[in-house]
Scaffold this active site. Structure first.
Site, short mmCIF file in Angstrom:
data_model
loop_
_atom_site.label_atom_id
_atom_site.label_comp_id
_atom_site.label_asym_id
_atom_site.label_seq_id
_atom_site.Cartn_x
_atom_site.Cartn_y
_atom_site.Cartn_z
N TYR A 1 6.13 71.79 65.39
CA TYR A 1 4.69 71.98 66.89
C TYR A 1 3.85 70.63 65.92
O TYR A 1 2.85 70.62 65.09
CB TYR A 1 4.00 73.11 66.31
CG TYR A 1 3.56 73.50 67.94
CD1 TYR A 1 2.73 72.52 68.45
CD2 TYR A 1 3.99 74.73 69.28
CE1 TYR A 1 2.48 73.63 69.69
CE2 TYR A 1 3.67 75.01 69.71
CZ TYR A 1 2.89 74.51 70.57
OH TYR A 1 2.61 74.74 71.96
N GLU B 1 0.20 69.32 67.94
CA GLU B 1 -0.77 69.41 68.79
C GLU B 1 -2.04 68.62 67.70
O GLU B 1 -2.03 68.70 66.84
CB GLU B 1 -1.15 70.80 69.12
CG GLU B 1 -1.04 71.82 69.86
CD GLU B 1 -1.55 72.60 71.08
OE1 GLU B 1 -2.96 72.79 69.71
OE2 GLU B 1 -1.22 73.57 71.06
N ASP C 1 1.49 51.69 87.95
CA ASP C 1 2.77 52.42 88.08
C ASP C 1 3.80 51.57 87.53
O ASP C 1 4.65 51.21 88.61
CB ASP C 1 2.87 53.46 88.30
CG ASP C 1 3.79 54.40 87.76
OD1 ASP C 1 4.89 54.27 87.24
OD2 ASP C 1 4.27 55.40 89.06
N THR D 1 7.79 55.04 82.89
CA THR D 1 8.25 56.31 82.43
C THR D 1 8.92 54.83 81.06
O THR D 1 8.53 54.31 80.76
CB THR D 1 9.29 56.96 82.95
OG1 THR D 1 10.43 55.28 83.54
CG2 THR D 1 8.83 57.20 83.77
N LYS E 1 14.90 54.39 82.89
CA LYS E 1 14.99 53.42 83.90
C LYS E 1 15.46 52.33 82.95
O LYS E 1 16.24 52.30 82.25
CB LYS E 1 13.59 53.66 85.10
CG LYS E 1 13.15 54.48 85.05
CD LYS E 1 12.47 54.47 86.54
CE LYS E 1 11.61 55.66 87.18
NZ LYS E 1 11.35 56.34 86.19
N ARG F 1 13.99 60.16 78.82
CA ARG F 1 12.89 60.95 79.60
C ARG F 1 11.87 60.90 79.03
O ARG F 1 11.47 62.04 78.45
CB ARG F 1 13.56 62.16 80.27
CG ARG F 1 15.67 61.86 80.75
CD ARG F 1 16.20 62.48 81.63
NE ARG F 1 14.54 62.24 82.96
CZ ARG F 1 15.02 61.83 84.22
NH1 ARG F 1 16.07 60.98 84.06
NH2 ARG F 1 14.39 61.13 85.22
#
Length: 418
Positions: free
Chosen positions: A55, A57, A201, A227, A230, A236
């Protein structure tokens, strides 16, 4: 990798079976969905690593948890590599997806009710560029722009006139089903004249941009999203690029504004992806992606099919099946039965619903990753054409399935995982 697969098989045979079956499906199918690709085993290894346990953050050097020394290294590598790859001043690699990257871009600069202009979904845009059922259409006033009815390409004079008339707060560029080159410099000039922000985008064309085969939006945009899968051929996930003047607001909206703990195993895989994209072979790969798409499109035109806009400059194109009285839904199903995966897609000025559509979207990134070139594209186009010309003929489908499997077997995929 094999040790992890063996451990999974022992712990959960049901899920292990799903993974093996999916590996076999991917190997035995001609994957032509434009938004899909095959990652390297190095990317797979990073995703399935011990970093999934951490974790973290916050940001490197400013975490809310202890024990982040190593994940800080991974995130800094990812940020530095993607900035170098796209010549960007700032990068945030924490977005979990392209859609969340777009949320971050909107809420960094807009307030609910502000007006945005994005390419209509039915004309090649994306759900997150202002469709009514999406958060982008729920939170903002949307004025969609469209392609030209005559050329099925962007009409920058029409976009300029619309922007000057509507005075949006932000113009959104980018698409999920547009085959032609974007003129980002022209859009920047339009935004300056209309007094609005430019968001790009570049999720679909990021790999082409990284390879220098498509103009980069980075010098022109106030914020760029993408992203990492692609054409970029990574895990992903998403990322945001911005000029230094917008770095603070983008980071604050990402965390704590939109997300909590980042996926450190995915960020490490993004770092691997960015390193691969900076390699010498990546440009040759992207050149072949485009060459394959153009070869496919040209063959379909030779066979009498309607390719939207008459061809492609990128990794994809649309087939308009209107004149053949064949819906995209039926075409997708027939091709899948023949071992070829595409997706049904609306075409500009479509009269069918988005659940049926009059077209299909065809892409070459995944086939090119497997090593296929122009000769294979010609053969694949002929296989597809035979199916689309007789989608209800069981014998045609059977023969096409045999032929598509022969092509697949000539280019093995993940043999160690099958």
């Amino acid at each position: 990798m094999l040790e992890l697969v063996s451990a999974l098989a022992a712990a959960d045979p049901d899920i292990a079976h799903v993974l093996r079956a999916e590996a076999r499906r991917q190997h035995g199918t001609l994957e032509m969905i434009a938004s899909e690709n095959f990652v390297s085993t190095a990317v797979l290894a990073a995703m399935g690593s011990v970093l999934t346990n951490k974790y973290a953050e916050g940001y490197p050097g400013k975490r809310y948890y202890g024990g982040c020394e190593e994940v800080d290294v991974a995130e800094n590598l990812a940020r530095d590599r993607v900035k170098a790859l796209f010549s960007a001043e700032h990068a945030n690699v924490q977005p979990h997806s392209g859609s969340q990257a777009n949320q971050i871009a909107y809420f960094s600069f807009l307030k609910p009710g502000d007006t945005i202009m994005g390419l209509s979904l039915s004309h090649g845009g994306h759900l997150t560029h202002g469709h009514p059922v999406n958060f982008s259409g729920m939170f903002f006033k949307v004025v969609p722009y469209e392609v030209s009815r005559d050329t099925k390409t962007l009409d920058y004079d029409a976009i300029r006139a619309q922007a000057l008339r509507e005075r949006p707060k932000m113009l959104v560029a980018g698409a999920s089903a547009y085959a032609r080159t974007w003129d980002f410099a022209r859009l920047r000039a339009i935004c300056d004249e209309a007094g609005c922000l430019l968001m790009v985008d570049m999720a679909h064309i990021a790999g082409l941009v990284a390879a220098g085969l498509h103009p980069s939006p980075v010098p022109h945009a106030d914020v760029v999203t993408s992203t990492t899968h692609k054409t970029l051929r990574g895990p992903r996930g998403g990322f945001v690029l911005a000029p230094a003047r917008n770095a603070e607001v983008v980071d604050k909206i990402t965390f704590p504004g939109m997300q909590g703990g980042p996926f450190m195993h995915i960020i490490a895989a993004k770092a691997v992806c960015f390193k691969e994209a900076a390699g010498d072979s990546f440009k040759a790969y992207q050149q072949q992606v485009i060459a394959n798409a153009r070869t496919l499109a040209a063959r379909f035109i030779e066979r009498g099919f309607d390719v939207v806009s008459g061809g492609t400059d990128t990794h994809l194109f649309l087939l308009d099946l209107t004149t053949r009285d064949l819906s995209g839904k039926k075409a997708e199903a027939a091709l899948e039965a023949a071992g070829i995966t595409v997706n049904k897609n609306t075409v500009p000025f479509d009269t069918r619903s988005p659940f049926v559509t009059s077209g299909i979207r065809v892409g070459t990134p995944a086939l090119t990753t497997r090593g296929m070139r122009e000769a294979e594209m010609l053969r694949i186009a002929d296989i597809m054409a035979s199916v689309l010309e007789a989608p209800a003929d069981a014998e045609v489908i059977r023969k096409a399935r045999v032929q598509s499997r022969e092509v697949c077997d000539s280019f093995p995929l993940y043999p160690e995982l099958r």
